[in-house]
Write a protein that holds these residues in place. Structure first.
Motif, PDB file in Angstrom:
ATOM      1  N   ARG A   3       2.758   1.878  -3.311  1.00 19.83           N
ATOM      2  CA  ARG A   3       1.910   2.441  -4.367  1.00 19.83           C
ATOM      3  C   ARG A   3       1.626   3.924  -4.129  1.00 19.83           C
ATOM      4  NH1 ARG A   3      -0.281  -2.471  -3.615  1.00 19.83           N
ATOM      5  NH2 ARG A   3      -2.054  -1.718  -2.423  1.00 19.83           N
ATOM      6  N   MET A   4       1.477   4.316  -2.875  1.00 22.65           N
ATOM      7  CA  MET A   4       1.178   5.709  -2.552  1.00 22.65           C
ATOM      8  C   MET A   4       2.357   6.643  -2.849  1.00 22.65           C
ATOM      9  SD  MET A   4      -1.925   5.908  -1.536  1.00 22.65           S
ATOM     10  CE  MET A   4      -2.291   4.660  -2.744  1.00 22.65           C
ATOM     11  N   TYR A  51       0.828  -1.204   0.000  1.00 20.63           N
ATOM     12  CA  TYR A  51       0.000   0.000   0.000  1.00 20.63           C
ATOM     13  C   TYR A  51       0.869   1.263   0.000  1.00 20.63           C
ATOM     14  CZ  TYR A  51      -3.033   3.682   1.754  1.00 20.63           C
ATOM     15  OH  TYR A  51      -3.702   4.879   1.919  1.00 20.63           O
ATOM     16  N   CYS A  60       5.085   6.043  -4.886  1.00 15.34           N
ATOM     17  CA  CYS A  60       5.858   5.792  -6.105  1.00 15.34           C
ATOM     18  C   CYS A  60       5.189   6.268  -7.382  1.00 15.34           C
ATOM     19  CB  CYS A  60       6.167   4.298  -6.216  1.00 15.34           C
ATOM     20  SG  CYS A  60       7.171   3.705  -4.858  1.00 15.34           S
ATOM     21  N   HIS A  61       4.068   6.892  -7.291  1.00 16.48           N
ATOM     22  CA  HIS A  61       3.316   7.283  -8.477  1.00 16.48           C
ATOM     23  C   HIS A  61       4.055   8.269  -9.381  1.00 16.48           C
ATOM     24  CE1 HIS A  61       2.551  10.523  -5.675  1.00 16.48           C
ATOM     25  NE2 HIS A  61       2.275  11.273  -6.728  1.00 16.48           N
ATOM     26  N   ASN A  62       4.962   9.068  -8.838  1.00 11.50           N
ATOM     27  CA  ASN A  62       5.616  10.103  -9.640  1.00 11.50           C
ATOM     28  C   ASN A  62       7.068   9.767 -10.001  1.00 11.50           C
ATOM     29  OD1 ASN A  62       6.674  10.366  -7.087  1.00 11.50           O
ATOM     30  ND2 ASN A  62       6.603  12.600  -7.063  1.00 11.50           N
ATOM     31  N   ARG A  63       7.457   8.534  -9.901  1.00  8.86           N
ATOM     32  CA  ARG A  63       8.814   8.137 -10.278  1.00  8.86           C
ATOM     33  C   ARG A  63       8.864   7.794 -11.765  1.00  8.86           C
ATOM     34  NH1 ARG A  63      12.177  10.354  -6.929  1.00  8.86           N
ATOM     35  NH2 ARG A  63      12.111   9.526  -4.850  1.00  8.86           N
ATOM     36  N   SER A  68       8.111   0.973  -7.337  1.00  5.34           N
ATOM     37  CA  SER A  68       7.146   0.455  -6.372  1.00  5.34           C
ATOM     38  C   SER A  68       7.533  -0.943  -5.904  1.00  5.34           C
ATOM     39  CB  SER A  68       5.750   0.445  -6.993  1.00  5.34           C
ATOM     40  OG  SER A  68       4.806  -0.076  -6.091  1.00  5.34           O
ATOM     41  N   SER A 115       7.557   3.964 -12.308  1.00  4.91           N
ATOM     42  CA  SER A 115       6.828   3.800 -11.045  1.00  4.91           C
ATOM     43  C   SER A 115       6.601   2.338 -10.679  1.00  4.91           C
ATOM     44  CB  SER A 115       5.495   4.555 -11.083  1.00  4.91           C
ATOM     45  OG  SER A 115       4.671   4.060 -12.108  1.00  4.91           O
ATOM     46  N   LEU A 116       6.438   1.460 -11.656  1.00  2.00           N
ATOM     47  CA  LEU A 116       6.235   0.042 -11.356  1.00  2.00           C
ATOM     48  C   LEU A 116       7.494  -0.586 -10.767  1.00  2.00           C
ATOM     49  CD1 LEU A 116       4.356  -2.371 -11.404  1.00  2.00           C
ATOM     50  CD2 LEU A 116       5.084  -2.830 -13.745  1.00  2.00           C
TER      51      LEU A 116
END
Length: 173
Positions: A43-44, A40, A46-49, A56, A52-53
């Motif tokens: 995911r919160m 959780y 790592c959205h702007n890397r 994350s 991101s996958l």
């Protein structure tokens, strides 16, 4: 505070992204809470890397190791807090949880192994040992495989603070 690097004070000027707190008994009532919480949080944050996958997945694995260490070795009762801070490519995870003197010494010894010149050999030895892994295995993995900078300290309320600095993405990206 025993620090692996300069600037690991929990009152640093790193911006706080997330702060969670829960009862240590509730957290430790089920092993899967480590995975659920790490997934959780990853995911919160790592959205702007750039990837991101990938970020994350790495973040979730690193955080899971920290949470599993706490799951295995912690004080009897009290609050577990998890704070995530970030500046640039540096992510700081701060776990604050109940820890008596014996528990604190376990982490002190583990951090000593992480900072030792032969940390990789100690990690491999712990990885292939016959006994149940202790707090040091996951922390050694973070130091060796993720180049995490780890530190511990005591809070005014007697709880322990475990700090991990992670740079999982190159600054040049």
């Amino acid at each position: 505070m025993q620090a692996a690097s300069e600037g690991m004070s929990p009152n640093s000027d790193l911006p706080q992204m997330i702060h969670l707190d829960l009862d240590i008994k509730e957290f430790c009532s089920d092993w899967t809470h480590c995975d659920l919480m790490s997934g959780y949080l990853a995911r919160m944050v790592c959205h702007n890397r750039l990837d991101s996958l990938l970020f994350s997945n790495l973040y979730s694995s690193a955080l899971n190791e920290l949470l599993e260490a706490v799951y295995r070795t912690h004080g009897v009762s009290g609050k577990l807090e998890c704070v995530v801070q970030r500046r640039g490519n540096l992510d700081r995870i701060i776990l604050t949880f109940p820890a008596d003197d014996e528990t604190y010494r376990v982490y002190e010894e583990a951090i000593g192994k992480v900072n030792a010149d032969n940390a990789e050999a100690l990690y491999l030895e712990a990885l292939f040992a016959d006994q149940e892994p202790g707090a040091s295995l996951g922390l050694l993995e973070l130091g060796v495989d993720y180049d995490a900078k780890l530190a511990i300290g005591r809070c005014e309320d007697g709880r322990m603070r475990l700090t991990a600095d992670l740079a999982l993405e190159d600054e040049t990206e």
